[in-house]
Scaffold this motif. Structure first.
Motif, mmCIF file in Angstrom:
data_model
loop_
_atom_site.group_PDB
_atom_site.id
_atom_site.type_symbol
_atom_site.label_atom_id
_atom_site.label_comp_id
_atom_site.label_asym_id
_atom_site.label_seq_id
_atom_site.Cartn_x
_atom_site.Cartn_y
_atom_site.Cartn_z
ATOM 1 N N PRO A 94 0.477 -0.992 0.093
ATOM 2 C CA PRO A 94 -0.224 -0.480 -0.486
ATOM 3 C C PRO A 94 0.960 1.387 0.125
ATOM 4 O O PRO A 94 1.841 1.156 0.700
ATOM 5 C CB PRO A 94 -0.790 -0.257 1.653
ATOM 6 C CG PRO A 94 -0.153 -1.023 2.092
ATOM 7 C CD PRO A 94 0.791 -1.244 1.167
ATOM 8 N N TYR A 95 0.260 2.485 -0.479
ATOM 9 C CA TYR A 95 0.995 3.583 -0.677
ATOM 10 C C TYR A 95 0.171 4.341 0.512
ATOM 11 O O TYR A 95 -0.758 4.774 0.154
ATOM 12 C CB TYR A 95 0.624 4.460 -2.051
ATOM 13 C CG TYR A 95 1.828 3.532 -3.686
ATOM 14 C CD1 TYR A 95 2.350 4.321 -3.805
ATOM 15 C CD2 TYR A 95 0.953 2.638 -3.753
ATOM 16 C CE1 TYR A 95 3.469 3.263 -4.778
ATOM 17 C CE2 TYR A 95 1.426 1.319 -5.123
ATOM 18 C CZ TYR A 95 2.974 2.563 -5.391
ATOM 19 O OH TYR A 95 3.496 1.241 -6.122
ATOM 20 N N ILE A 96 1.579 5.713 0.621
ATOM 21 C CA ILE A 96 1.597 6.147 1.541
ATOM 22 C C ILE A 96 1.458 7.916 1.382
ATOM 23 O O ILE A 96 2.166 8.307 0.510
ATOM 24 C CB ILE A 96 1.999 6.388 2.448
ATOM 25 C CG1 ILE A 96 2.337 5.431 3.816
ATOM 26 C CG2 ILE A 96 1.716 7.389 4.076
ATOM 27 C CD1 ILE A 96 3.283 5.291 5.040
ATOM 28 N N VAL A 97 -0.134 8.385 1.076
ATOM 29 C CA VAL A 97 -0.909 8.840 -0.630
ATOM 30 C C VAL A 97 -0.244 10.524 0.468
ATOM 31 O O VAL A 97 -0.426 11.597 -0.617
ATOM 32 C CB VAL A 97 -1.548 8.937 -1.506
ATOM 33 C CG1 VAL A 97 -1.246 7.296 -2.132
ATOM 34 C CG2 VAL A 97 -2.760 8.727 -0.330
ATOM 35 N N ALA A 98 -1.179 10.421 1.750
ATOM 36 C CA ALA A 98 -0.539 11.723 2.444
ATOM 37 C C ALA A 98 -0.430 12.017 3.986
ATOM 38 O O ALA A 98 -0.996 10.661 4.180
ATOM 39 C CB ALA A 98 -2.359 12.489 1.866
ATOM 40 N N THR A 99 -0.410 12.292 4.202
ATOM 41 C CA THR A 99 0.085 12.577 6.063
ATOM 42 C C THR A 99 -0.124 14.193 6.316
ATOM 43 O O THR A 99 -0.211 15.457 5.687
ATOM 44 C CB THR A 99 1.362 12.594 6.405
ATOM 45 O OG1 THR A 99 2.198 13.055 5.868
ATOM 46 C CG2 THR A 99 2.266 11.376 5.969
ATOM 47 N N ALA A 100 -0.677 14.237 7.526
ATOM 48 C CA ALA A 100 -0.518 15.732 8.006
ATOM 49 C C ALA A 100 -0.781 15.105 9.529
ATOM 50 O O ALA A 100 -0.745 14.138 10.690
ATOM 51 C CB ALA A 100 -1.891 16.471 7.750
ATOM 52 N N THR A 101 -0.217 16.720 10.445
ATOM 53 C CA THR A 101 0.176 16.585 11.894
ATOM 54 C C THR A 101 -0.100 17.848 12.950
ATOM 55 O O THR A 101 -0.420 19.050 11.928
ATOM 56 C CB THR A 101 1.936 16.899 11.860
ATOM 57 O OG1 THR A 101 2.485 17.818 11.176
ATOM 58 C CG2 THR A 101 2.494 15.649 11.842
ATOM 59 N N THR A 102 -0.715 17.420 13.576
ATOM 60 C CA THR A 102 -0.727 18.930 14.435
ATOM 61 C C THR A 102 -0.028 18.724 16.108
ATOM 62 O O THR A 102 -0.174 17.431 16.315
ATOM 63 C CB THR A 102 -2.003 18.701 14.941
ATOM 64 O OG1 THR A 102 -3.135 18.880 13.303
ATOM 65 C CG2 THR A 102 -2.947 19.949 15.763
ATOM 66 N N VAL A 103 0.655 19.841 15.933
ATOM 67 C CA VAL A 103 1.264 19.029 17.504
ATOM 68 C C VAL A 103 1.040 20.575 18.287
ATOM 69 O O VAL A 103 0.604 21.338 18.275
ATOM 70 C CB VAL A 103 2.814 19.645 17.285
ATOM 71 C CG1 VAL A 103 2.994 18.523 16.497
ATOM 72 C CG2 VAL A 103 3.414 20.913 16.644
#
Length: 337
Positions: A17-26
């Motif tokens: 499987p591909y990891i097509v996007a990520t996002a972070t909140t810190v």
């Protein structure tokens, strides 16, 4: 017949499987650390406009998921599963976020190993043909974790030098059957390892043996050597656990010094930010992977990564009863396609 199983603990995917996007909140403290330029959303107030730390954590996770979906050019209705967990009783933050998002939901508890656990199971679902899109995510919050596992914040107690700082943050990754980004090729599922550590202020020492056990299993199952990877990164062992891991792995015949680091070491400047042994919490490896590591892979500065998220499987009850701290670690191989 388990045709995708290699060795005792590892799966090799036929359709990675591909990891097509990520996002972070810190949170604000994480946003002042060495990786601040890699995070999507840095809060100015870690209550995030909510009435409690727990609700703030839930909002952090929810917003990370929504942003990751948006970056993937998909909609919430396209997500067939959400795999997630946190550190709180009954997965409160995650469950409340799942309620609001309306995505079919698997609640996971692997303590701070949950990011790699969600990626592992999500990859199995995608490779197995059970979904085309899903989100793997997790979260933690310094204030919610502190008052559950240690002391009321108002207590103002002195922290031990071996203690780590629970990361306030969430990382979310969108997995897909198709894409051009990094893909998950192997998963090594960890075993629970307990060498008798009872000090709740020394999580690194408690978790390091499980990281070593999973790492060695991965090398033995796959035949890979440390030099295959540009980066081998554990989840939240901190400075103390990182040193223990390097020594224990070396004693098993593998030298990982040139390629090894730890998310709990990377996310804070321990001396300048007074975080003692470094970062911890579900959000630690989630934010470092979905922020720094993923973006460096997109830039092709990293091409082969072994992420080993680590967790301490204690509870307030087990700690009060004087039990030792079991550890768990799960490993995920991520390579550029």
């Amino acid at each position: 017949m388990a045709i995708k199983k290699i060795g005792k603990q590892t799966v090799k995917f036929e359709n990675p499987p591909y990891i097509v996007a990520t996002a972070t909140t810190v949170g604000p403290k994480e946003g002042e650390g060495p990786l601040k330029s890699y995070f999507d959303n840095i809060l100015s107030d870690d209550l995030y406009g909510e009435d409690s730390w727990e609700l703030a954590e839930s909002k952090i996770l929810r917003e990370s998921v929504k942003r990751a979906i948006q970056k993937s050019d998909k909609n919430i209705v396209d997500m067939e599963y959400m795999l997630s967990g946190d550190l709180l009783n009954q997965l409160m933050s995650t469950s409340f976020a799942a309620r609001d998002l309306g995505i079919p939901f698997f609640g996971l508890y692997g303590a701070c190993s949950t990011m790699a656990e969600s990626l592992s199971l999500g990859a199995m679902i995608i490779d197995g043909g059970y979904a085309d899109y899903l989100v793997a995510t997790t979260s933690s919050h310094f204030s919610s974790a502190e008052r559950q596992y240690r002391f009321p914040l108002e207590h103002g107690n002195q922290r031990a030098l071996t203690a780590q700082w629970t990361v306030t943050g969430s990382g979310a990754a969108i997995l897909s059957t198709n894409g051009n980004g990094p893909k998950i090729t192997h998963v090594t599922t960890g075993k629970v390892v307990d060498l008798g550590i009872k000090d709740v202020n020394n999580m690194g020492a408690a978790m390091a043996p499980s990281a070593v056990d999973t790492m060695i299993a991965h090398f033995q199952d796959t035949g890979f050597r440390p030099e295959k990877y540009d980066l081998i990164v554990t989840g939240d062992l901190g400075a103390i656990g990182k040193e223990i891991t390097e020594e224990m792995v070396f004693d098993r015949g593998y030298n990982i010094t040139k390629v090894y680091n730890d998310c709990g070491v990377l996310i804070f400047d321990n001396e300048a930010q007074d975080t003692h042994a470094g970062g911890s919490g579900c959000g630690c490896s989630a934010c470092v992977f979905c922020g720094y590591i993923y973006k460096e892979m997109i830039k092709k500065n990293l091409n082969n990564v072994l992420l080993i998220s680590t967790g301490a499987l204690l509870s307030t009850t087990s700690a009060q009863q004087g039990q030792s701290i079991p550890g768990i670690a799960h490993a995920v191989t991520i390579v550029n396609g």
